[in-house]
Motif scaffolding. Sequence first.
Motif, mmCIF file in Angstrom:
data_model
loop_
_atom_site.group_PDB
_atom_site.id
_atom_site.type_symbol
_atom_site.label_atom_id
_atom_site.label_comp_id
_atom_site.label_asym_id
_atom_site.label_seq_id
_atom_site.Cartn_x
_atom_site.Cartn_y
_atom_site.Cartn_z
ATOM 1 N N GLY A 168 0.750 -1.078 0.026
ATOM 2 C CA GLY A 168 0.043 -0.162 0.146
ATOM 3 C C GLY A 168 0.911 0.997 0.011
ATOM 4 N N GLN A 169 0.105 2.388 -0.330
ATOM 5 C CA GLN A 169 0.961 3.741 -0.307
ATOM 6 C C GLN A 169 0.002 4.839 0.413
ATOM 7 O OE1 GLN A 169 2.977 6.689 -3.788
ATOM 8 N NE2 GLN A 169 0.953 5.554 -4.121
ATOM 9 N N LEU A 170 1.264 5.872 0.923
ATOM 10 C CA LEU A 170 0.376 6.952 1.382
ATOM 11 C C LEU A 170 1.569 8.070 1.290
ATOM 12 C CD1 LEU A 170 0.311 7.793 5.270
ATOM 13 C CD2 LEU A 170 0.849 5.446 4.378
ATOM 14 N N ARG A 171 1.146 9.446 1.465
ATOM 15 C CA ARG A 171 2.315 10.420 1.210
ATOM 16 C C ARG A 171 2.096 11.098 2.472
ATOM 17 N NH1 ARG A 171 4.185 11.567 -4.130
ATOM 18 N NH2 ARG A 171 4.370 9.603 -5.253
ATOM 19 N N ILE A 172 3.215 11.723 3.429
ATOM 20 C CA ILE A 172 3.057 12.670 4.401
ATOM 21 C C ILE A 172 4.024 13.613 4.141
ATOM 22 C CG2 ILE A 172 2.176 10.857 6.142
ATOM 23 C CD1 ILE A 172 5.040 10.505 6.928
ATOM 24 N N ARG A 173 3.908 14.793 4.979
ATOM 25 C CA ARG A 173 4.664 15.954 4.757
ATOM 26 C C ARG A 173 5.894 16.077 5.739
ATOM 27 N NH1 ARG A 173 -0.233 20.016 5.438
ATOM 28 N NH2 ARG A 173 -0.776 18.403 6.661
ATOM 29 N N SER A 174 5.529 15.265 6.844
ATOM 30 C CA SER A 174 6.717 15.314 7.775
ATOM 31 C C SER A 174 6.744 13.774 8.559
ATOM 32 C CB SER A 174 6.749 16.362 8.966
ATOM 33 O OG SER A 174 5.735 16.270 9.881
ATOM 34 N N LEU A 175 7.591 13.601 9.408
ATOM 35 C CA LEU A 175 7.449 12.237 10.217
ATOM 36 C C LEU A 175 6.537 12.366 11.175
ATOM 37 C CD1 LEU A 175 11.121 11.127 10.257
ATOM 38 C CD2 LEU A 175 9.522 10.027 9.194
ATOM 39 N N ASP A 176 6.256 13.712 11.727
ATOM 40 C CA ASP A 176 4.854 13.787 12.743
ATOM 41 C C ASP A 176 3.882 13.226 12.153
ATOM 42 O OD1 ASP A 176 7.102 14.997 14.250
ATOM 43 O OD2 ASP A 176 6.553 17.238 13.556
ATOM 44 N N GLU A 177 3.441 13.172 10.981
ATOM 45 C CA GLU A 177 2.186 12.935 10.578
ATOM 46 C C GLU A 177 2.219 11.280 10.260
ATOM 47 O OE1 GLU A 177 1.219 14.925 6.606
ATOM 48 O OE2 GLU A 177 1.280 16.687 7.776
ATOM 49 N N LEU A 178 3.408 10.413 10.614
ATOM 50 C CA LEU A 178 3.251 9.244 10.505
ATOM 51 C C LEU A 178 2.912 8.369 11.709
ATOM 52 C CD1 LEU A 178 4.549 6.569 8.794
ATOM 53 C CD2 LEU A 178 6.509 6.806 10.341
ATOM 54 N N THR A 179 1.495 7.892 11.484
ATOM 55 C CA THR A 179 0.664 7.372 12.467
ATOM 56 C C THR A 179 0.311 5.793 11.956
ATOM 57 O OG1 THR A 179 -1.489 8.010 11.579
ATOM 58 C CG2 THR A 179 -0.227 9.477 13.266
ATOM 59 N N ILE A 180 -0.013 5.151 13.107
ATOM 60 C CA ILE A 180 -0.624 3.553 12.796
ATOM 61 C C ILE A 180 -1.673 3.717 12.254
ATOM 62 C CG2 ILE A 180 -1.718 1.709 13.799
ATOM 63 C CD1 ILE A 180 0.616 1.605 16.116
ATOM 64 N N ALA A 181 -2.697 4.724 12.269
ATOM 65 C CA ALA A 181 -4.047 4.848 11.703
ATOM 66 C C ALA A 181 -3.914 4.951 10.442
ATOM 67 C CB ALA A 181 -4.833 6.062 12.300
ATOM 68 N N ARG A 182 -2.989 6.047 10.006
ATOM 69 C CA ARG A 182 -2.707 6.387 8.605
ATOM 70 C C ARG A 182 -2.226 5.215 7.826
ATOM 71 N NH1 ARG A 182 -0.853 12.292 6.805
ATOM 72 N NH2 ARG A 182 -1.806 11.420 5.104
#
Length: 304
Positions: A168-182
């Motif tokens: 799977g794939q997602l994009r985030i703007r910073s590591l602060d946005e890295l979550t298990i839910a996402r």
Amino acid sequence: MQSARELLEVSRKTKKVGDSKKITFLGVDGFDVYNITAPFQLEGCKMIAGRVEKRDSEASFIAFFEEIDLTTYKRIQGATELELQDPFMTFIDGELILGGVETFPSPEDATKLSWRTNFYSVKALNEMTLFFSGPNGMKDLRLKQLHNGEIMVLTRPQGEKGGRGKIGQLRIRSLDELTIARIEAAPLLNGNFSNEDWGGANEIYELETGEIAVLGHIAFFDEENNRHYYPLVFWLEDDTICRPKIIAERSDFIESPAKRADLVDVVFSGGLVFQNENAILYAGISDASAQYLELDNPFKKVGI
């Protein structure tokens, strides 16, 4: 995606590989080193991280090894050694990020093991901080900071969503946005593995053309329950896996022992080092050793 068996048929007709070499690791007598990273630079030193494990055990740790020559690496004394499997690395905002797989008793059944992917920020070889643990049961979680600053996250759910394992794939703007839910909500890529196969990403590359390419692996069980693992590359176009191809197989490497009989035909991708028209693939072999293999640059048609 075509099945692993179909991709292997094509690969055997088209791939071009050169010499393979076994890598010797000093300072770990009585242990195997396998499932390594490609060489990288830190603190002015060229090194490899590798999974260190006794042949008759699954208890492993990640150690760091300094290059002596192309086929010899020496354990770095004083470096932090983490109780993880299958190391990988990337750089985000100029800082080394080290990842690996932690195993632990399953919350549902303490007699069985579960696993998750952990990420550490590395200030120095003796200064590492755990900053994120992925979902229970997920290996092959990978990060890559793109030229525009975005961070690509490739996931590998199993079970109801991913079967034996899909990307799977997602994009985030910073590591602060890295979550298990996402991570758990990340949509699966189109063109994924068949239900009989499984696989995952090992390294992500942003080519000079701006295209995204991935080194991964594809695997299946045969009728005797033996595992078969192959290094795989593909291009990632938006949300679709394109042009997947197997770039090597176990017979392309020199003979060496296997951890168990069902692991003989296992090549686990570590990373690629590019050299103009060619590349060097670093890989774990049969869950018991590490080698590198010279081959055509698998992305040379579009540049890198």
